[in-house]
Design a protein around this motif. Structure first.
Motif, PDB file in Angstrom:
ATOM      1  N   GLU A 118       0.839  -1.190   0.000  1.00  0.00           N
ATOM      2  CA  GLU A 118       0.000   0.000   0.000  1.00  0.00           C
ATOM      3  C   GLU A 118       0.876   1.242   0.000  1.00  0.00           C
ATOM      4  O   GLU A 118       1.943   1.261   0.612  1.00  0.00           O
ATOM      5  N   PHE A 119       0.418   2.285  -0.699  1.00  0.00           N
ATOM      6  CA  PHE A 119       1.176   3.535  -0.758  1.00  0.00           C
ATOM      7  C   PHE A 119       0.332   4.679  -0.227  1.00  0.00           C
ATOM      8  O   PHE A 119      -0.895   4.601  -0.191  1.00  0.00           O
ATOM      9  N   ASP A 120       1.029   5.760   0.185  1.00  0.00           N
ATOM     10  CA  ASP A 120       0.359   6.856   0.885  1.00  0.00           C
ATOM     11  C   ASP A 120      -0.544   7.675  -0.029  1.00  0.00           C
ATOM     12  O   ASP A 120      -1.606   8.131   0.368  1.00  0.00           O
ATOM     13  N   SER A 121      -0.077   7.897  -1.259  1.00  0.00           N
ATOM     14  CA  SER A 121      -0.805   8.851  -2.110  1.00  0.00           C
ATOM     15  C   SER A 121      -0.659   8.443  -3.561  1.00  0.00           C
ATOM     16  O   SER A 121       0.165   7.587  -3.901  1.00  0.00           O
ATOM     17  N   ALA A 122      -1.437   9.080  -4.399  1.00  0.00           N
ATOM     18  CA  ALA A 122      -1.330   8.830  -5.836  1.00  0.00           C
ATOM     19  C   ALA A 122       0.064   9.196  -6.334  1.00  0.00           C
ATOM     20  O   ALA A 122       0.619   8.541  -7.215  1.00  0.00           O
ATOM     21  N   GLY A 123       0.658  10.242  -5.749  1.00  0.00           N
ATOM     22  CA  GLY A 123       1.988  10.677  -6.167  1.00  0.00           C
ATOM     23  C   GLY A 123       3.053   9.629  -5.880  1.00  0.00           C
ATOM     24  O   GLY A 123       3.851   9.273  -6.750  1.00  0.00           O
ATOM     25  N   SER A 124       3.058   9.106  -4.630  1.00  0.00           N
ATOM     26  CA  SER A 124       4.083   8.108  -4.307  1.00  0.00           C
ATOM     27  C   SER A 124       3.824   6.816  -5.067  1.00  0.00           C
ATOM     28  O   SER A 124       4.766   6.095  -5.434  1.00  0.00           O
ATOM     29  N   LEU A 125       2.557   6.540  -5.346  1.00  0.00           N
ATOM     30  CA  LEU A 125       2.218   5.356  -6.146  1.00  0.00           C
ATOM     31  C   LEU A 125       2.786   5.483  -7.561  1.00  0.00           C
ATOM     32  O   LEU A 125       3.376   4.547  -8.097  1.00  0.00           O
ATOM     33  N   MET A 126       2.642   6.686  -8.114  1.00  0.00           N
ATOM     34  CA  MET A 126       3.131   6.926  -9.474  1.00  0.00           C
ATOM     35  C   MET A 126       4.646   6.772  -9.520  1.00  0.00           C
ATOM     36  O   MET A 126       5.201   6.170 -10.443  1.00  0.00           O
ATOM     37  N   GLN A 127       5.320   7.324  -8.494  1.00  0.00           N
ATOM     38  CA  GLN A 127       6.781   7.234  -8.443  1.00  0.00           C
ATOM     39  C   GLN A 127       7.234   5.771  -8.352  1.00  0.00           C
ATOM     40  O   GLN A 127       8.166   5.354  -9.052  1.00  0.00           O
ATOM     41  N   ALA A 128       6.528   5.003  -7.505  1.00  0.00           N
ATOM     42  CA  ALA A 128       6.862   3.588  -7.367  1.00  0.00           C
ATOM     43  C   ALA A 128       6.602   2.841  -8.667  1.00  0.00           C
ATOM     44  O   ALA A 128       7.395   1.988  -9.088  1.00  0.00           O
ATOM     45  N   ALA A 129       5.489   3.193  -9.333  1.00  0.00           N
ATOM     46  CA  ALA A 129       5.149   2.530 -10.597  1.00  0.00           C
ATOM     47  C   ALA A 129       6.241   2.754 -11.633  1.00  0.00           C
ATOM     48  O   ALA A 129       6.609   1.845 -12.376  1.00  0.00           O
ATOM     49  N   GLU A 130       6.778   3.997 -11.670  1.00  0.00           N
ATOM     50  CA  GLU A 130       7.848   4.285 -12.638  1.00  0.00           C
ATOM     51  C   GLU A 130       9.071   3.424 -12.375  1.00  0.00           C
ATOM     52  O   GLU A 130       9.711   2.917 -13.299  1.00  0.00           O
TER      53      GLU A 130
END
Lengths: 400, 181
Positions: free
Chosen positions: B13-25
């Motif tokens: 699980e990630f904190d926010s859409a932003g950190s999710l996007m960074q992890a996805a990259e």
């Protein structure tokens, strides 16, 4: 996402006035020459009739596109758009050309008796005119013309003023003022383009009427002004400016060009089909004239060139993302808009068939050249994109 | 009862859409193929961050739309010009009556395109689906509320129960859990 995807704040850009000085003098020279030759037509009585219609054609072409630019500026603010911040200043520059149309309107006023048959009729001459005389009378005609120019110029002026002042003071409350102007400006443009279209274009034959006339002109104008924006942005990018505009912005602009090609066809066909199907002589005169003789070829060219071709080409995703290709489509749409206005205006004079005149060309070059010259001066006078707009960052990282 | 449990994948699980996007990259750049992100709302730019190409939805829509136009043409031409020609409103019954059929062309094109969009979408999303392993993970219920998740599947060639767990934790993933099929 701003916490992870920080984009450096772009530096304000200004046009180097030396770079465009030759283009500016070219526009001024071509415009001056065009005006001069056109004005011969105004002063030689035997040429005056052709001049009047040709001038109205050139005037209407640029005027409707300019109104389209005001519409897009207002729409940006009314909907709090993010994507268009980087291209908005060019719409504001194009919009602020609207007061100059008041000058170009003077020859139309001088030739009103030639252009509008109702102008020289007196009460009792035609019962059809008597029924419309509450609207079609000289004082009200002039009051309306003054109103169009005054109201639309005011919207264009204040929208640009707030926007350029925000460049220096960065005051966010200006965005709220512009939003109010935008919400008021959309009905102003809608009424302006509808009633000016009724006065100056539908009024060429006061017997004829169509309730879709204003929407038809608007649909063509909005798509064409978006095409003009694409060309202007591409021209600036070719000289090394506006690096902030990327393929995503082109994609959005291309989508609007596509949407308004379809919308134009939808409105144009709806107008045509209702008149064709009902088959009332009073209404069919408009299309009978435009579907006979040489006009038939231009009418068919419009169906293919203004709708089918842009529709097929812009349906593809890559075509909207390729700036050079999209610019070619933009030129094509602007030429087709020219044909559209030509088919609206000139058959009123040459009902028997297509009959091109040198004045068609010179009034176009004359008005266009002078407006182009003023436009470059406007572009030079302020930053090329709003540098302190609160939504600039969102516009920079636009994704479709 | 001795039960064989197949591993579906590992989720974090990630904190926010932003950190999710960074992890996805990061996961995209590491070359993972069989993985997905789950969010309560659409996140703009996520398709690029995940390295997804252009969807093939436009193909079926074009085919559906063209079928609609053709159907409309046949439905109007065959009766009006062929088997039952009739003069309506004093209009001729040859090609010049074409504008009267345009509304039918338009409507059937839109209708068939819409049908093929919905059907192709269901096929692409493999819907309807009665079971999915991610729902074996209790914490995943937050996905319809305020949870941002990445799930890397076991069938990905780069998957490893230990290293993938470490990867998700190093990217800022919380509650990293092994999901059973």
């Amino acid at each position: 996402m701003s916490n992870t995807h920080d984009i450096p704040v772009p530096h304000p850009e200004k046009l180097d006035s030396k770079q465009f000085s030759s283009l500016k003098s070219l526009f001024l020279f071509a415009g001056g020459a065009g005006l001069l030759i056109s004005l011969i037509g105004l002063f030689v009585p035997s040429l005056r009739e052709q001049f009047a219609f040709s001038w109205l054609f050139g005037f209407s072409y640029f005027f409707t596109i300019c109104l389209g630019c005001i519409f897009w500026t207002c729409l940006h603010h009314a909907t709090d758009s993010d994507w268009s911040v980087v291209v908005r200043r060019q719409f504001e520059n194009l919009s602020s050309l609207v007061p100059y149309f008041a000058l170009f309107f003077i020859p139309i006023l001088i030739c009103a008796g030639i252009l509008f048959k109702w102008w020289n009729l007196s009460p009792g001459d035609d019962p059809l005119l008597d029924g419309k005389s509450g609207f079609l009378n000289k004082p009200f005609f002039i009051i309306r013309a003054v109103l169009y120019f005054a109201v639309l110029s005011a919207f264009a002026f204040y929208l640009k003023k707030h926007s350029t002042l925000q460049d220096s003071d960065g005051n966010v409350s200006r965005s709220f003022s512009m939003r109010k102007l935008g919400v008021g400006g959309i009905p102003a443009v809608a009424l302006g383009i509808t009633f000016s279209g009724i006065d100056w274009l539908m009024g060429l034959n006061y017997h004829w009427f169509s309730t879709m006339w204003g929407v038809y002109l608007f649909a063509g104008a909005a798509g064409s002004s978006m095409s003009l924006l694409v060309l202007l942005i591409t021209a600036l990018k070719a000289r090394g400016y506006l690096k902030v505009v990327n393929a995503e912005h082109y994609h959005t602009m291309g989508k609007f060009m596509f949407a308004f090609s379809v919308f134009w066809a939808y409105i144009g066909f709806s107008q045509y089909m209702l008149i064709w199907y009902a088959n009332i002589p009073e209404e069919t005169t408009y299309y009978i004239t435009r579907n006979t003789g040489g006009w038939w070829y231009l009418s068919v060219l419009l169906v293919v060139g203004r709708f089918l071709l842009p529709f097929a080409v812009l349906l593809l995703q890559w075509s909207k993302k390729a700036p050079k290709f999209l610019s070619v489509v933009a030129i094509w749409i602007l030429v087709m808009q020219l044909v559209d206005i030509y088919v609206v205006v000139l058959p009123a004079l040459h009902g028997e068939g297509l009959s091109p005149s040198i004045f068609d060309f010179t009034s176009l070059v004359g008005i266009g050249g002078i407006l182009g010259w003023i436009l470059i001066r406007k572009v030079e006078s302020s930053n090329l994109f709003p540098t302190k707009d609160p939504r600039l960052a969102a516009s920079l990282k636009l994704t479709n | 009862m001795a039960e064989y449990q197949k591993v579906y994948g590992i989720g974090g699980e990630f904190d926010s859409a932003g950190s999710l996007m960074q992890a996805a990259e990061k996961i995209r750049d590491l070359g993972f193929k069989k993985w997905d992100v789950h969010t309560p709302f659409p996140v703009h730019g996520m398709d690029a961050a995940m390295g997804l190409g252009k969807s093939w939805l436009s193909g079926p829509v074009l085919v559906g739309g063209a079928t609609g136009t053709l159907t409309a043409a046949l439905l109007t031409f065959i009766p009006s010009w062929g088997i039952y020609p009739m003069i309506v409103h004093g209009k001729p019954f040859d090609w010049r009556v074409l504008p009267a059929f345009f509304p039918i062309f338009f409507e059937l094109t839109v209708l068939f395109a819409a049908f093929s969009t919905v059907i192709a979408l269901l096929v692409m999303d493999q819907l309807p689906k009665w079971y999915h392993p991610v729902f074996n993970w209790d914490h995943f219920k937050k996905v319809t509320d305020d949870g941002f998740f990445i799930v890397i599947e076991a069938r990905d060639p780069k998957f490893s129960e230990v290293k993938t767990r470490e990867l998700l934790e190093s990217l800022g993933g919380k509650h990293v859990t092994l999901i059973q099929d």
